[in-house]
Scaffold this motif. Structure first.
Motif, PDB file in Angstrom:
ATOM      1  N   ILE A  12      -7.142   6.783  -2.556  1.00 30.19           N
ATOM      2  CA  ILE A  12      -8.101   5.689  -3.012  1.00 30.19           C
ATOM      3  C   ILE A  12      -9.447   6.347  -2.877  1.00 30.19           C
ATOM      4  CG2 ILE A  12      -8.330   4.511  -0.741  1.00 30.19           C
ATOM      5  CD1 ILE A  12      -8.890   1.933  -2.684  1.00 30.19           C
ATOM      6  N   SER A  20     -10.577   0.604   4.041  1.00 29.88           N
ATOM      7  CA  SER A  20      -9.411   0.127   3.088  1.00 29.88           C
ATOM      8  C   SER A  20      -8.221   0.150   3.638  1.00 29.88           C
ATOM      9  CB  SER A  20      -9.378   1.384   1.655  1.00 29.88           C
ATOM     10  OG  SER A  20      -8.316   0.949   0.872  1.00 29.88           O
ATOM     11  N   SER A  22      -5.401   0.208   1.798  1.00 34.80           N
ATOM     12  CA  SER A  22      -4.251   0.595   0.566  1.00 34.80           C
ATOM     13  C   SER A  22      -3.673   1.726   1.037  1.00 34.80           C
ATOM     14  CB  SER A  22      -5.193   0.973  -0.566  1.00 34.80           C
ATOM     15  OG  SER A  22      -5.892   0.047  -1.207  1.00 34.80           O
ATOM     16  N   HIS A  26       0.341   1.866   0.543  1.00 29.24           N
ATOM     17  CA  HIS A  26       1.176   2.801  -0.457  1.00 29.24           C
ATOM     18  C   HIS A  26       2.120   3.603   0.260  1.00 29.24           C
ATOM     19  CE1 HIS A  26      -0.490   1.606  -4.513  1.00 29.24           C
ATOM     20  NE2 HIS A  26      -1.547   1.403  -3.554  1.00 29.24           N
ATOM     21  N   TYR A  39      -0.700   9.167   0.124  1.00 32.53           N
ATOM     22  CA  TYR A  39      -1.775   8.340  -0.203  1.00 32.53           C
ATOM     23  C   TYR A  39      -3.115   8.403   0.781  1.00 32.53           C
ATOM     24  CZ  TYR A  39      -4.286   4.233  -2.325  1.00 32.53           C
ATOM     25  OH  TYR A  39      -5.077   3.391  -2.744  1.00 32.53           O
ATOM     26  N   ASN A  65      -6.359   5.161  -6.848  1.00 41.64           N
ATOM     27  CA  ASN A  65      -7.263   3.690  -6.673  1.00 41.64           C
ATOM     28  C   ASN A  65      -8.722   4.071  -6.530  1.00 41.64           C
ATOM     29  OD1 ASN A  65      -4.584   2.262  -5.008  1.00 41.64           O
ATOM     30  ND2 ASN A  65      -5.209   1.582  -7.274  1.00 41.64           N
ATOM     31  N   THR A  67     -12.302   1.899  -5.901  1.00 41.25           N
ATOM     32  CA  THR A  67     -13.044   0.945  -5.371  1.00 41.25           C
ATOM     33  C   THR A  67     -14.370   0.666  -5.389  1.00 41.25           C
ATOM     34  OG1 THR A  67     -12.618  -0.886  -3.555  1.00 41.25           O
ATOM     35  CG2 THR A  67     -12.883   1.473  -2.710  1.00 41.25           C
ATOM     36  N   THR A  93      -7.328   1.777 -11.250  1.00 40.23           N
ATOM     37  CA  THR A  93      -6.114   2.642 -11.105  1.00 40.23           C
ATOM     38  C   THR A  93      -6.384   3.650 -12.262  1.00 40.23           C
ATOM     39  OG1 THR A  93      -4.850   0.619 -10.428  1.00 40.23           O
ATOM     40  CG2 THR A  93      -3.648   2.569 -11.274  1.00 40.23           C
ATOM     41  N   LEU A 249      -4.469  -8.516  -2.204  1.00 42.77           N
ATOM     42  CA  LEU A 249      -4.491  -7.173  -1.894  1.00 42.77           C
ATOM     43  C   LEU A 249      -3.331  -6.318  -2.083  1.00 42.77           C
ATOM     44  CD1 LEU A 249      -6.142  -4.687  -0.514  1.00 42.77           C
ATOM     45  CD2 LEU A 249      -5.308  -5.593   1.509  1.00 42.77           C
ATOM     46  N   ALA A 253      -1.479  -3.887  -5.471  1.00 40.36           N
ATOM     47  CA  ALA A 253      -1.118  -2.344  -5.195  1.00 40.36           C
ATOM     48  C   ALA A 253      -0.010  -2.226  -6.203  1.00 40.36           C
ATOM     49  CB  ALA A 253      -0.894  -2.292  -4.041  1.00 40.36           C
TER      50      ALA A 253
END
Ligand code: ATR
Length: 286
Positions: A12, A20, A22, A26, A39, A65, A67, A93, A249, A253
């Motif tokens: 990300i 984050s 994320s 992931h 990730y 990703n 942001t 993305t 959120l 993903a």
């Protein structure tokens, strides 16, 4: 399409990006599916983002990703876009295909899939919806509501000009209203969405009278720290259906992961609990 050998690296990209969640999502799916992938978080400053994206292949990532504040830069850097990204002018993305950088936007999917999972009837005969706020999150959500056939989406924002900009972008089904007039606009509505930062930990609560909403209304909040915002607590106390923002959120993903790793992952209760435990461990949720 040529695939790099070895660990498939994704990340990300944001500024800042330390907060984050994320990577947790992931990396959970990578482990669950036994994929040799990674990730990470990558902080790229605004003055460096264009060069970074122009040279994306050099990063060694298969995709990423993107942001805040880089979604528009990612849109400009991508040579092709999915229809949602094209409509929003924002990409969250990115992926490489034969050396070309392509872009999509999964925020709209995240919003819609979260409601679909939590309240499957939410969009049945959705005549009118009210969206509070007019920033980037609101743009994605308004687009999503219109795509599901909402007859009218009332947008109330402190800075009225930003709500008017959404009308200019999406047409007359969007109705901008002054923030102070918003309580009078809830009448009979079946969906209320908060996209403002009000109610977020450390911010003032969003304090509104929900008594004129339809009794079968759904109230949802893009804020997920705390999980139950003051708005959701008031809605629940009135017997209204509530949907918290964490699911948005998690669901946004899904298409990104599928795009990079070729497997469509599931948003499971276990993943949700993992995200909640992580927020608690970081002192963000009590
Ligand atoms: P995002 O891209 O995450 O949607 P944003 O662009 O910073 O974030 O938008 C935040 C939203 O919260 C905006 O709609 C903002 O209103 P303004 O457009 O007037 O700035 C809204 N917001 C933030 N603080 C607010 C407050 N104290 N009262 C009302 N709205 C507020």
């Amino acid at each position: 399409m040529t695939r790099p050998v070895g660990t498939l690296r994704s990340a990300i990209i944001g500024f800042p990006v330390a907060h984050s969640r994320s990577p947790l999502i992931h990396n959970y799916w990578l482990a669950q599916h036994g994929i040799d992938g990674s990730y990470d978080r990558m902080e790229v400053a605004p003055d460096a983002i264009e060069a970074f994206l122009a040279n994306f292949e050099a990063s060694g990532l298969i995709g990423a990703n993107v942001t805040v504040p880089h979604k528009e830069a990612a849109f400009r850097a991508a040579v092709e876009h999915d229809p949602v990204a094209l409509a929003l002018g924002a990409v969250n993305t990115l992926w490489l295909e034969d050396g070309r950088l392509l872009g999509a936007n999964t925020d709209v999917h995240g919003f819609l899939a979260n409601l679909d999972a939590a309240e499957p009837e939410w969009d049945r005969a959705l005549d009118e919806a009210v969206v509070l706020g007019a920033g980037g999150a609101a743009r994605a959500i308004v687009y999503g509501l219109l795509s599901r056939g909402a007859g009218r989406v009332t947008v109330a924002n402190r800075t009225r000009a930003r709500a008017e900009a959404l009308q200019a972008q999406f047409g007359d089904r969007v109705l901008p209203v002054d923030w102070r007039d918003m309580p009078g606009r809830l009448n009979g509505n079946r969906l209320l969405v908060n996209t403002t930062s009000l109610g977020m930990k450390g911010q003032p609560p969003l304090d509104i009278d929900l008594s004129s909403l339809s009794p079968d209304a759904v109230v949802t909040d893009a804020v997920y720290v705390p999980l139950q915002t003051p708005l959701l607590a008031v809605a629940k106390a009135r017997g209204l259906k509530t949907v918290d923002g964490l699911g948005m959120l998690l669901h946004q993903a899904v298409p990104s992961f599928e795009r990079w790793f070729g497997v469509r992952p599931q948003v499971t209760p276990e993943l949700r609990e993992l995200a909640i435990a992580d927020l608690k461990a970081k002192g963000q949720l009590s």
